[in-house]
Design a protein around this motif. Structure first.
Motif, PDB file in Angstrom:
ATOM      1  N   TYR A   1       7.750   3.591  46.557  1.00  0.00           N
ATOM      2  CA  TYR A   1       8.554   4.166  47.630  1.00  0.00           C
ATOM      3  C   TYR A   1       9.548   3.115  48.122  1.00  0.00           C
ATOM      4  O   TYR A   1       9.175   1.977  48.415  1.00  0.00           O
ATOM      5  CB  TYR A   1       7.658   4.630  48.770  1.00  0.00           C
ATOM      6  CG  TYR A   1       6.949   5.922  48.456  1.00  0.00           C
ATOM      7  CD1 TYR A   1       5.929   5.965  47.508  1.00  0.00           C
ATOM      8  CD2 TYR A   1       7.308   7.108  49.092  1.00  0.00           C
ATOM      9  CE1 TYR A   1       5.285   7.160  47.198  1.00  0.00           C
ATOM     10  CE2 TYR A   1       6.667   8.306  48.795  1.00  0.00           C
ATOM     11  CZ  TYR A   1       5.664   8.322  47.847  1.00  0.00           C
ATOM     12  OH  TYR A   1       5.034   9.510  47.543  1.00  0.00           O
ATOM     13  N   TYR A   2      10.802   3.534  48.200  1.00  0.00           N
ATOM     14  CA  TYR A   2      11.881   2.662  48.638  1.00  0.00           C
ATOM     15  C   TYR A   2      12.503   3.207  49.919  1.00  0.00           C
ATOM     16  O   TYR A   2      12.751   4.408  50.026  1.00  0.00           O
ATOM     17  CB  TYR A   2      12.978   2.578  47.582  1.00  0.00           C
ATOM     18  CG  TYR A   2      12.538   2.011  46.254  1.00  0.00           C
ATOM     19  CD1 TYR A   2      12.046   2.826  45.245  1.00  0.00           C
ATOM     20  CD2 TYR A   2      12.633   0.634  45.999  1.00  0.00           C
ATOM     21  CE1 TYR A   2      11.654   2.312  44.026  1.00  0.00           C
ATOM     22  CE2 TYR A   2      12.241   0.108  44.786  1.00  0.00           C
ATOM     23  CZ  TYR A   2      11.752   0.952  43.801  1.00  0.00           C
ATOM     24  OH  TYR A   2      11.364   0.432  42.594  1.00  0.00           O
ATOM     25  N   CYS A   3      12.801   2.314  50.840  1.00  0.00           N
ATOM     26  CA  CYS A   3      13.548   2.738  52.015  1.00  0.00           C
ATOM     27  C   CYS A   3      15.023   2.407  51.812  1.00  0.00           C
ATOM     28  O   CYS A   3      15.382   1.527  51.023  1.00  0.00           O
ATOM     29  CB  CYS A   3      13.020   2.087  53.287  1.00  0.00           C
ATOM     30  SG  CYS A   3      13.002   0.293  53.284  1.00  0.00           S
TER      31      CYS A   3
ATOM     32  N   TRP B   1      13.723   7.569  52.893  1.00  0.00           N
ATOM     33  CA  TRP B   1      12.721   7.144  51.921  1.00  0.00           C
ATOM     34  C   TRP B   1      12.963   7.869  50.603  1.00  0.00           C
ATOM     35  O   TRP B   1      13.222   9.080  50.596  1.00  0.00           O
ATOM     36  CB  TRP B   1      11.315   7.455  52.428  1.00  0.00           C
ATOM     37  CG  TRP B   1      10.881   6.594  53.558  1.00  0.00           C
ATOM     38  CD1 TRP B   1      10.969   6.877  54.893  1.00  0.00           C
ATOM     39  CD2 TRP B   1      10.320   5.281  53.465  1.00  0.00           C
ATOM     40  NE1 TRP B   1      10.489   5.823  55.629  1.00  0.00           N
ATOM     41  CE2 TRP B   1      10.079   4.837  54.786  1.00  0.00           C
ATOM     42  CE3 TRP B   1       9.981   4.447  52.404  1.00  0.00           C
ATOM     43  CZ2 TRP B   1       9.520   3.589  55.067  1.00  0.00           C
ATOM     44  CZ3 TRP B   1       9.427   3.209  52.684  1.00  0.00           C
ATOM     45  CH2 TRP B   1       9.193   2.791  53.999  1.00  0.00           C
ATOM     46  N   TYR B   2      12.881   7.106  49.543  1.00  0.00           N
ATOM     47  CA  TYR B   2      12.996   7.622  48.194  1.00  0.00           C
ATOM     48  C   TYR B   2      11.761   7.165  47.435  1.00  0.00           C
ATOM     49  O   TYR B   2      11.080   6.225  47.852  1.00  0.00           O
ATOM     50  CB  TYR B   2      14.258   7.101  47.511  1.00  0.00           C
ATOM     51  CG  TYR B   2      15.544   7.585  48.143  1.00  0.00           C
ATOM     52  CD1 TYR B   2      15.956   7.114  49.387  1.00  0.00           C
ATOM     53  CD2 TYR B   2      16.346   8.520  47.507  1.00  0.00           C
ATOM     54  CE1 TYR B   2      17.128   7.562  49.972  1.00  0.00           C
ATOM     55  CE2 TYR B   2      17.525   8.970  48.075  1.00  0.00           C
ATOM     56  CZ  TYR B   2      17.902   8.490  49.313  1.00  0.00           C
ATOM     57  OH  TYR B   2      19.073   8.934  49.886  1.00  0.00           O
ATOM     58  N   ARG B   3      11.501   7.784  46.302  1.00  0.00           N
ATOM     59  CA  ARG B   3      10.393   7.335  45.488  1.00  0.00           C
ATOM     60  C   ARG B   3      10.733   7.463  44.013  1.00  0.00           C
ATOM     61  O   ARG B   3      11.556   8.283  43.623  1.00  0.00           O
ATOM     62  CB  ARG B   3       9.119   8.115  45.813  1.00  0.00           C
ATOM     63  CG  ARG B   3       9.153   9.598  45.425  1.00  0.00           C
ATOM     64  CD  ARG B   3       7.904  10.300  45.931  1.00  0.00           C
ATOM     65  NE  ARG B   3       7.880  11.722  45.576  1.00  0.00           N
ATOM     66  CZ  ARG B   3       6.973  12.585  45.997  1.00  0.00           C
ATOM     67  NH1 ARG B   3       5.987  12.174  46.811  1.00  0.00           N
ATOM     68  NH2 ARG B   3       7.022  13.851  45.623  1.00  0.00           N
TER      69      ARG B   3
ATOM     70  N   GLY C   1      10.686  -1.864  47.942  1.00  0.00           N
ATOM     71  CA  GLY C   1       9.748  -0.928  47.333  1.00  0.00           C
ATOM     72  C   GLY C   1       8.315  -1.264  47.665  1.00  0.00           C
ATOM     73  O   GLY C   1       7.934  -2.444  47.705  1.00  0.00           O
TER      74      GLY C   1
ATOM     75  N   GLY D   1       2.232   0.514  51.798  1.00  0.00           N
ATOM     76  CA  GLY D   1       1.722   1.165  50.611  1.00  0.00           C
ATOM     77  C   GLY D   1       0.285   0.759  50.323  1.00  0.00           C
ATOM     78  O   GLY D   1      -0.265  -0.129  50.966  1.00  0.00           O
TER      79      GLY D   1
ATOM     80  N   ARG E   1      14.561   8.082  40.398  1.00  0.00           N
ATOM     81  CA  ARG E   1      14.341   7.963  41.837  1.00  0.00           C
ATOM     82  C   ARG E   1      14.778   9.260  42.514  1.00  0.00           C
ATOM     83  O   ARG E   1      15.824   9.823  42.185  1.00  0.00           O
ATOM     84  CB  ARG E   1      15.121   6.784  42.398  1.00  0.00           C
ATOM     85  CG  ARG E   1      14.783   6.430  43.830  1.00  0.00           C
ATOM     86  CD  ARG E   1      15.488   5.151  44.271  1.00  0.00           C
ATOM     87  NE  ARG E   1      15.074   4.006  43.469  1.00  0.00           N
ATOM     88  CZ  ARG E   1      15.436   2.753  43.751  1.00  0.00           C
ATOM     89  NH1 ARG E   1      16.193   2.498  44.814  1.00  0.00           N
ATOM     90  NH2 ARG E   1      15.045   1.768  42.977  1.00  0.00           N
TER      91      ARG E   1
ATOM     92  N   VAL F   1      12.896  11.540  49.241  1.00  0.00           N
ATOM     93  CA  VAL F   1      11.689  12.062  49.877  1.00  0.00           C
ATOM     94  C   VAL F   1      12.044  12.649  51.236  1.00  0.00           C
ATOM     95  O   VAL F   1      11.737  13.794  51.532  1.00  0.00           O
ATOM     96  CB  VAL F   1      10.626  10.974  50.038  1.00  0.00           C
ATOM     97  CG1 VAL F   1       9.409  11.514  50.795  1.00  0.00           C
ATOM     98  CG2 VAL F   1      10.212  10.422  48.675  1.00  0.00           C
TER      99      VAL F   1
ATOM    100  N   ASP G   1       2.040  12.321  44.269  1.00  0.00           N
ATOM    101  CA  ASP G   1       2.801  11.486  45.206  1.00  0.00           C
ATOM    102  C   ASP G   1       2.792  10.017  44.799  1.00  0.00           C
ATOM    103  O   ASP G   1       3.466   9.191  45.438  1.00  0.00           O
ATOM    104  CB  ASP G   1       2.227  11.609  46.617  1.00  0.00           C
ATOM    105  CG  ASP G   1       2.358  13.017  47.180  1.00  0.00           C
ATOM    106  OD1 ASP G   1       1.366  13.516  47.747  1.00  0.00           O
ATOM    107  OD2 ASP G   1       3.436  13.611  47.037  1.00  0.00           O
TER     108      ASP G   1
END
Length: 119
Positions: free
Chosen positions: A91-93, A35-37, A112, A8, A44, A47, A87
């Motif tokens: 961002y979380y995986c 991936w989420y954001r 995150g 990031g 949340r 993505v 955007d």
């Protein structure tokens, strides 16, 4: 099982970033990686996600700009091009699969990583 995200940062609108997330531990197999954001004040959201077979699914808002991929080291990537201020988010995986000799299911989140897109 641990997920460690990186990549990031701060970028200008129209720029690009590449996020990485490595899963570690006694992993037997991983099914989906995604991936989420979460933007400030918002829930949340998904993505992009990629299955073990390589099938992908994207949020409409990122189609054509973001690309998700994974390799055989249990790492998932998110290439983000043509970034826009919308955007901006943490961002979380996420990954799910099984680990250990007993094939215990897991569903883990990374810590995150903040992506900030300036206009």
């Amino acid at each position: 099982v641990l997920l460690q995200a990186s990549g990031g940062g701060l970028v200008q609108a129209g720029g690009f970033l590449r996020l990485s997330c490595a899963a570690s531990g006694s992993i037997f197999s991983i099914n989906n990686m995604g991936w989420y954001r979460q933007a400030p004040g918002k829930e949340r959201e998904l993505v992009a996600v990629i299955t073990s077979g390589g099938r992908t699914n994207y949020a409409d808002s990122v189609k054509g700009r973001f690309t998700i991929s994974r390799d055989n080291t249990n790492t998932v990537y998110l290439q983000m091009n043509s970034l826009a201020p919308a955007d901006t988010a943490v961002y979380y995986c996420n990954a799910d699969g099984v680990y250990g000799l007993a094939s215990i299911p897991f569903d883990r989140w990374g810590q995150g990583t903040l992506v900030t897109v300036s206009s």
